[in-house]
Write a protein that holds these residues in place. Structure first.
Motif, mmCIF file in Angstrom:
data_model
loop_
_atom_site.group_PDB
_atom_site.id
_atom_site.type_symbol
_atom_site.label_atom_id
_atom_site.label_comp_id
_atom_site.label_asym_id
_atom_site.label_seq_id
_atom_site.Cartn_x
_atom_site.Cartn_y
_atom_site.Cartn_z
ATOM 1 N N ARG A 5 0.761 -1.298 -0.028
ATOM 2 C CA ARG A 5 0.080 -0.086 -0.088
ATOM 3 C C ARG A 5 0.853 1.149 -0.037
ATOM 4 O O ARG A 5 1.980 1.246 0.528
ATOM 5 N N PRO A 6 0.777 2.115 -0.869
ATOM 6 C CA PRO A 6 1.521 3.462 -0.800
ATOM 7 C C PRO A 6 1.213 4.267 0.416
ATOM 8 O O PRO A 6 0.481 4.196 1.335
ATOM 9 N N LEU A 7 2.463 5.195 0.813
ATOM 10 C CA LEU A 7 2.312 5.980 1.861
ATOM 11 C C LEU A 7 1.216 7.081 1.715
ATOM 12 O O LEU A 7 1.017 7.596 0.584
ATOM 13 N N SER A 8 0.973 7.244 2.939
ATOM 14 C CA SER A 8 -0.252 8.275 2.933
ATOM 15 C C SER A 8 0.326 9.634 2.729
ATOM 16 O O SER A 8 1.707 9.979 2.756
ATOM 17 N N LEU A 9 -0.524 10.708 2.068
ATOM 18 C CA LEU A 9 0.071 12.127 1.935
ATOM 19 C C LEU A 9 0.595 12.554 3.231
ATOM 20 O O LEU A 9 1.461 13.353 3.229
ATOM 21 N N LYS A 10 -0.082 12.430 4.059
ATOM 22 C CA LYS A 10 0.176 13.006 5.421
ATOM 23 C C LYS A 10 1.609 12.432 5.899
ATOM 24 O O LYS A 10 2.639 13.109 6.194
ATOM 25 N N PHE A 11 1.908 11.184 5.766
ATOM 26 C CA PHE A 11 2.888 10.782 6.219
ATOM 27 C C PHE A 11 4.162 11.139 5.126
ATOM 28 O O PHE A 11 5.409 11.364 5.623
ATOM 29 N N ARG A 12 4.062 11.193 3.876
ATOM 30 C CA ARG A 12 5.035 11.579 2.963
ATOM 31 C C ARG A 12 5.316 12.802 3.180
ATOM 32 O O ARG A 12 6.595 13.383 3.165
ATOM 33 N N GLN A 13 4.306 13.959 3.476
ATOM 34 C CA GLN A 13 4.601 15.055 3.877
ATOM 35 C C GLN A 13 5.380 15.450 4.891
ATOM 36 O O GLN A 13 6.611 16.105 5.134
ATOM 37 N N LEU A 14 5.210 14.590 6.066
ATOM 38 C CA LEU A 14 5.816 14.753 7.127
ATOM 39 C C LEU A 14 7.307 14.310 7.344
ATOM 40 O O LEU A 14 8.348 14.958 7.774
ATOM 41 N N LEU A 15 7.458 13.121 6.475
ATOM 42 C CA LEU A 15 8.595 12.479 6.244
ATOM 43 C C LEU A 15 9.688 13.341 5.624
ATOM 44 O O LEU A 15 10.861 13.639 5.757
ATOM 45 N N GLY A 16 9.025 13.903 4.411
ATOM 46 C CA GLY A 16 10.040 14.718 3.537
ATOM 47 C C GLY A 16 10.396 16.078 4.263
ATOM 48 O O GLY A 16 11.661 16.376 4.128
ATOM 49 N N ALA A 17 9.386 16.682 5.097
ATOM 50 C CA ALA A 17 9.690 17.938 5.837
ATOM 51 C C ALA A 17 10.718 17.634 6.829
ATOM 52 O O ALA A 17 11.691 18.374 7.082
ATOM 53 N N SER A 18 10.631 16.630 7.471
ATOM 54 C CA SER A 18 11.419 16.096 8.734
ATOM 55 C C SER A 18 12.667 15.852 8.176
ATOM 56 O O SER A 18 13.847 16.381 8.921
ATOM 57 N N LEU A 19 12.926 15.205 7.297
ATOM 58 C CA LEU A 19 14.484 14.916 6.730
ATOM 59 C C LEU A 19 14.904 16.228 6.103
ATOM 60 O O LEU A 19 16.275 16.541 6.383
ATOM 61 N N ALA A 20 14.395 16.935 5.361
ATOM 62 C CA ALA A 20 14.746 18.376 5.204
ATOM 63 C C ALA A 20 15.220 19.026 6.524
ATOM 64 O O ALA A 20 16.115 19.860 6.313
ATOM 65 N N LEU A 21 14.150 19.164 7.395
ATOM 66 C CA LEU A 21 14.536 19.907 8.632
ATOM 67 C C LEU A 21 15.873 19.508 9.159
ATOM 68 O O LEU A 21 16.716 20.005 9.729
ATOM 69 N N VAL A 22 15.943 17.956 9.486
ATOM 70 C CA VAL A 22 17.056 17.451 10.161
ATOM 71 C C VAL A 22 18.420 17.833 9.191
ATOM 72 O O VAL A 22 19.424 18.113 9.832
ATOM 73 N N ALA A 23 18.352 17.646 7.940
ATOM 74 C CA ALA A 23 19.500 17.846 7.185
ATOM 75 C C ALA A 23 20.066 19.357 7.187
ATOM 76 O O ALA A 23 21.161 19.665 7.351
ATOM 77 N N PHE A 24 18.995 20.298 7.227
ATOM 78 C CA PHE A 24 19.109 21.623 7.165
ATOM 79 C C PHE A 24 19.926 21.938 8.620
ATOM 80 O O PHE A 24 20.884 22.966 8.608
ATOM 81 N N LEU A 25 19.453 21.523 9.759
ATOM 82 C CA LEU A 25 19.865 21.951 11.022
ATOM 83 C C LEU A 25 21.134 21.219 11.026
ATOM 84 O O LEU A 25 21.971 21.654 11.910
ATOM 85 N N GLY A 26 21.438 19.864 10.690
ATOM 86 C CA GLY A 26 22.749 19.394 10.895
ATOM 87 C C GLY A 26 23.685 19.982 10.043
ATOM 88 O O GLY A 26 24.961 20.291 10.462
ATOM 89 N N PHE A 27 23.288 20.590 8.765
ATOM 90 C CA PHE A 27 24.490 21.326 7.889
ATOM 91 C C PHE A 27 24.455 22.704 8.605
ATOM 92 O O PHE A 27 25.836 23.148 8.832
ATOM 93 N N THR A 28 23.579 23.329 9.199
ATOM 94 C CA THR A 28 23.704 24.485 9.934
ATOM 95 C C THR A 28 24.672 24.611 11.057
ATOM 96 O O THR A 28 25.648 25.151 11.111
#
Length: 462
Positions: A5-28
């Motif tokens: 079953r494909p991932l839900s839109l909420k989970f996709r948005q949360l996962l994508g934004a969380s990964l971007a947040l972790v990557a941004f704060l880590g790089f910062t």
């Protein structure tokens, strides 16, 4: 194997934004950490340079060749053994160390070219107890003028590496602590933004559930512009399905009602004393009538629906086929059919509906024209819509239709002239198809040919 079953839109948005947040704060965090380390190293080097300059300003060589160092060092720690800040000097047959170096086996500086300065570290050293430590060292070689001639010497200043390490450690703890706090706050904000941005999707799901359960007739208004085409298509699909269902019910009802009379006649004839030949004639007539009724209702049902998302169909090739057939049927009249068709025009529906539209209108024009028929098809482009609108115009040079007769002629079974062969349902079929596609039909007089003019307009699609 069942499909995952494909991932839900909420989970996709949360996962994508969380990964971007972790990557941004880590790089910062990494960038700030590196910047602080470089700044700390630069500050340490600059501070040690200042100590060397202060020592240079206060020391001198006496006439007997002895080295006279300043009574008050640049920093009191140079006078306190084991303070962590040390100084040393080497020259020809001369070596000096600050009082703070007592009990420390520091790595001695090496002679370099005159004017050269070198920052090194961390370098290992050993104290009086045999314990190992590390220091940063800044060395500078110069030529010193003395009463006995120029003396090359190298001056070095040391600082315990632990000071810089602790300074960087304090900064790192504060940095990652605040970044962690920022990550928590941003994650909560992200959840709120996700709830707010996906709220229309939740509303769409709820409205669809209401429609499916019979609690609503269509989806409401007030949607974001990204969902407008979706909602419009779903509402069109709902209305189309309801229309099809109503049409099917009406067709069955009409068929049942139409068959009641022939069946009643047959029943009454069977119940009466009728000779065989007369009964056979009556049965044959009623069966023929029922066959005509069934054929008509099936034809009507077949024309009642259209594909909502059908691929666009080129119009010009279909028009040529229809006109070619009509020219054979009406060869005796010598009718000339002219085209003014936009090559890019496309019909957004089923090929059967397109053939019914053009076939009935063109046949009607051929039937009533004297010599000329004109078919015009144009696209009507509207900004913001996925497919342009479409306009059909069929004109002839016949007698035309009086305005007061237009509404009557569009009724099913009504003919313009009872002496002309036909069933009087062609224009009604055209009108039904136009309505099914949410279009409009207009009948007036042709300004160019003088006869009747039929104008069909289909709206643009999202």
């Amino acid at each position: 194997m069942p499909r995952r079953r494909p991932l839900s839109l909420k989970f996709r948005q949360l996962l994508g934004a969380s990964l971007a947040l972790v990557a941004f704060l880590g790089f910062t965090g990494y960038a700030l950490d590196q910047a602080f380390r470089e700044a700390a190293y630069s500050s340490l080097e600059q501070r040690l340079q200042n100590y060397i300059k202060d020592y240079y300003n206060g020391m001198e060589f006496l006439r007997n060749g002895a080295l006279d160092m300043p009574q008050r060092p640049p920093d009191p720690r140079f006078s306190r053994p084991g303070s962590g800040l040390y100084a040393g000097l080497i020259a020809h047959r001369l070596r000096w160390e600050s009082a703070s170096s007592l009990g420390r086996d520091l790595p001695p500086p090496t002679m370099m070219r005159a004017g050269e300065m070198r920052f090194e570290g961390p370098l290992p050293y050993k104290d009086a107890d045999g314990l190992m430590g590390e220091v940063y060292r800044l060395s500078h070689t110069t030529i010193w003028e003395t009463p006995n001639g120029d003396v090359p010497l190298t001056f070095a200043v040391y600082e315990e590496a632990g000071y810089l390490t602790r300074q960087v450690g304090v900064f790192r703890r504060a940095l990652w602590g605040y970044l962690g706090l920022a990550a928590g706050v941003l994650f909560l904000v992200q959840l709120l933004v996700q709830y707010w941005s996906l709220k229309p999707i939740t509303r769409l799901q709820r409205d669809l559930e209401f429609v499916r359960n019979g609690l609503g007739q269509r989806l409401g208004d007030g949607w974001p512009k990204e969902l407008d085409p979706v909602v419009e298509s779903i509402n069109a699909l709902i209305e189309s399905e309801r229309s099809h269902l109503d049409q099917s019910r009406n067709t069955l009802s009409d068929l049942a009602h139409s068959l009641k009379t022939p069946l009643a006649v047959l029943r009454s004839r069977l119940d009466t004393d009728t000779n065989f030949n007369e009964l056979r004639r009556d049965v044959s007539a009623q069966v023929q009538r029922m066959n005509e009724i069934v054929s008509y209702q099936l034809s009507r049902a077949a024309r009642s629906g259209h594909a909502l998302f059908a691929a666009p169909i080129p119009i010009e090739p279909r028009a040529e086929e229809i006109v070619g057939s009509l020219e054979k049927v009406y060869a005796g009249k010598g009718v000339l059919c002219e085209f003014d068709i936009d090559p890019a025009s496309r019909f957004p529906g089923e090929i059967g509906d397109l053939q019914e539209l053009m076939g009935n209108l063109l046949e009607n024009a051929f039937k009533w024209s004297q010599r000329r028929v004109l078919l015009t098809v144009k696209q009507e482009t509207v900004i913001g819509y996925r497919r342009p609108g479409l306009a059909f115009t069929v004109e002839d040079d016949g007698p035309g239709i009086a305005p007061e007769n237009v509404e009557r002629l569009l009724q099913r079974g009504v003919r313009g002239d009872e002496r002309v062969q036909g069933h009087g349902i062609g224009l009604a079929i055209v009108q039904d198809i136009v309505r099914a596609y949410r279009g409009e039909m207009k009948v007036d007089r042709s300004s160019e040919l003088g006869g009747a003019r039929f104008v069909l307009r289909f709206p643009p699609l999202f």
